[in-house]
Design a protein around this motif. Structure first.
Motif, PDB file in Angstrom:
ATOM      1  N   HIS A  58       0.803  -1.235   0.000  1.00  9.36           N
ATOM      2  CA  HIS A  58       0.000   0.000   0.000  1.00  9.36           C
ATOM      3  C   HIS A  58       0.834   1.284   0.000  1.00  9.36           C
ATOM      4  CE1 HIS A  58       0.651  -0.863   4.273  1.00  9.36           C
ATOM      5  NE2 HIS A  58       0.504   0.432   4.481  1.00  9.36           N
ATOM      6  N   THR A  59       2.066   1.258   0.485  1.00  8.23           N
ATOM      7  CA  THR A  59       2.894   2.462   0.441  1.00  8.23           C
ATOM      8  C   THR A  59       4.167   2.300  -0.381  1.00  8.23           C
ATOM      9  OG1 THR A  59       4.004   1.884   2.514  1.00  8.23           O
ATOM     10  CG2 THR A  59       2.087   3.344   2.673  1.00  8.23           C
ATOM     11  N   ARG A  60       4.635   1.078  -0.554  1.00 10.22           N
ATOM     12  CA  ARG A  60       5.913   0.853  -1.251  1.00 10.22           C
ATOM     13  C   ARG A  60       5.754   0.533  -2.728  1.00 10.22           C
ATOM     14  NH1 ARG A  60       7.104  -2.790   3.499  1.00 10.22           N
ATOM     15  NH2 ARG A  60       7.642  -1.280   5.101  1.00 10.22           N
ATOM     16  N   GLY A  61       4.527   0.319  -3.177  1.00  4.51           N
ATOM     17  CA  GLY A  61       4.316  -0.046  -4.577  1.00  4.51           C
ATOM     18  C   GLY A  61       4.585  -1.518  -4.788  1.00  4.51           C
ATOM     19  N   TRP A  62       5.026  -1.870  -6.002  1.00  2.71           N
ATOM     20  CA  TRP A  62       5.306  -3.268  -6.335  1.00  2.71           C
ATOM     21  C   TRP A  62       6.681  -3.651  -5.807  1.00  2.71           C
ATOM     22  CZ3 TRP A  62       1.580  -6.373  -7.787  1.00  2.71           C
ATOM     23  CH2 TRP A  62       0.456  -5.833  -8.424  1.00  2.71           C
TER      24      TRP A  62
END
Length: 167
Positions: A58-62
């Motif tokens: 949700h905050t770091r991306g893939w």
């Protein structure tokens, strides 16, 4: 503080890792007593060496499936556990760790020793994982949004090395 079993295993795997980033081994030598958690993740690729499994954080991306090494756990076991929890994949890890790095997972977190392991699983392996954090196969030629954009080239280099070893 981290238990000695975890520290010892992290030091061994850091020394064995194929690649080192951010001066991780020197960073580790400068810390005779680790107090911050260790992180472990898995770079899962298909036998054709064209895809990698990533999870949408949700905050770091893939990012590759991974997380914190829990008390009493060694990094390799934590990586396998996180792979199953985050991507729904049960796989044997390759014998040699892929990489060791130092990174901060949030701006307000201390730098963390992070160990990356490799695994090869069929492209048709069903992916599962945690609610709200989907896992999917990404083509290594595509660009994916990540808090750690340098991981794309690191993973690609590792996959090229794996493909050369398979010949």
């Amino acid at each position: 503080m981290i238990d000695q079993k975890t520290v010892d295993a992290a030091v061994v795997d850091a020394g064995l890792a194929l690649a080192e980033f951010e001066g991780a081994r020197a960073w580790l030598r400068d810390r005779p007593r680790l107090v911050d958690p260790v992180a472990a993740e898995v770079w899962v690729v298909d036998p054709g060496f064209g895809h990698v499994v990533l999870v949408r954080h949700h905050t770091r991306g893939w990012v590759p499936p991974g997380g914190t090494v829990e008390a009493g756990e060694v990094p390799r076991v934590a990586a396998k556990r996180e792979l199953a929890e985050e991507a729904g994949v049960v796989a044997e890890l390759l014998p040699v760790p892929a990489a060791v790095s130092v990174r901060s997972f949030r701006a307000d977190y201390a730098p963390t020793l992070s160990l990356s392991y490799g695994a090869i699983v069929p492209l048709d392996t069903p992916l599962g994982g945690e609610t709200g954090q989907p896992a999917r196969w990404h083509d290594l030629d595509e660009v994916w949004d990540s808090m750690f954009p340098q991981d794309r080239d690191r993973i690609r280099a590792y996959v090229r090395w794996l493909a050369e070893q398979a010949v």
